[in-house]
Design an enzyme around this catalytic site. Sequence first.
Site, PDB file in Angstrom:
ATOM      1  CB  CYS A   1      -0.892  -0.015   1.237  1.00 32.55           C
ATOM      2  SG  CYS A   1      -1.926   1.468   1.386  1.00 32.55           S
TER       3      CYS A   1
ATOM      4  CB  CYS B   1      -0.571   2.173   5.618  1.00 34.56           C
ATOM      5  SG  CYS B   1      -1.225   0.590   5.062  1.00 34.56           S
TER       6      CYS B   1
ATOM      7  CB  CYS C   1      -5.365  -0.580   2.307  1.00 35.86           C
ATOM      8  SG  CYS C   1      -4.100  -0.987   3.518  1.00 35.86           S
TER       9      CYS C   1
ATOM     10  CB  CYS D   1      -4.302   2.998   5.728  1.00 38.80           C
ATOM     11  SG  CYS D   1      -4.319   2.826   3.933  1.00 38.80           S
TER      12      CYS D   1
ATOM     13  CB  CYS E   1      -9.108  -3.757 -11.787  1.00 38.43           C
ATOM     14  SG  CYS E   1      -8.785  -2.550 -13.057  1.00 38.43           S
TER      15      CYS E   1
END
Length: 131
Positions: free
Chosen positions: A46, A49, A95, A98, A118
């Site tokens: 990510c 984070c 995510c 976060c 995607c």
Amino acid sequence: MSTTKTDQEWREKLSPEQYAVLRGKGTEPPFTGRFVHTKDDGTYRCAACGAELFSSETKFDSGSGWPSFTEPKNSANVELHEDRSHGMVRTEVTCKSCGGHLGHVFDDGPGPAGKRFCINSCALDLDTSTQ
Ligand code: FE
């Protein structure tokens, strides 16, 4: 792990494009992201984070213009949400750590589970030290 920041902190940490996608649920234009054609080995984290999200082993060329994966590296690290925006019913991928918007998952993927995650390039960082 929980990564909680204020809106102002996210604006300072992320680029304007990353902020628009990760915090504003935006979508980068197709074929513009830096990982669309990347075939390097590693773990996609990510961008907000650092959580481990996808392995290069599951990346495939979907022709969509966005990095595409058959599955998350660890399904516990992402969350799926029904998204009825823009007159469509889609499944949003965020995510877990976060809450950042990553992209969407569709049922037309090539793997055994038939999934195509995607994901916006700008929501990802590629960590080539692990896979
Ligand atoms: Fe995150």
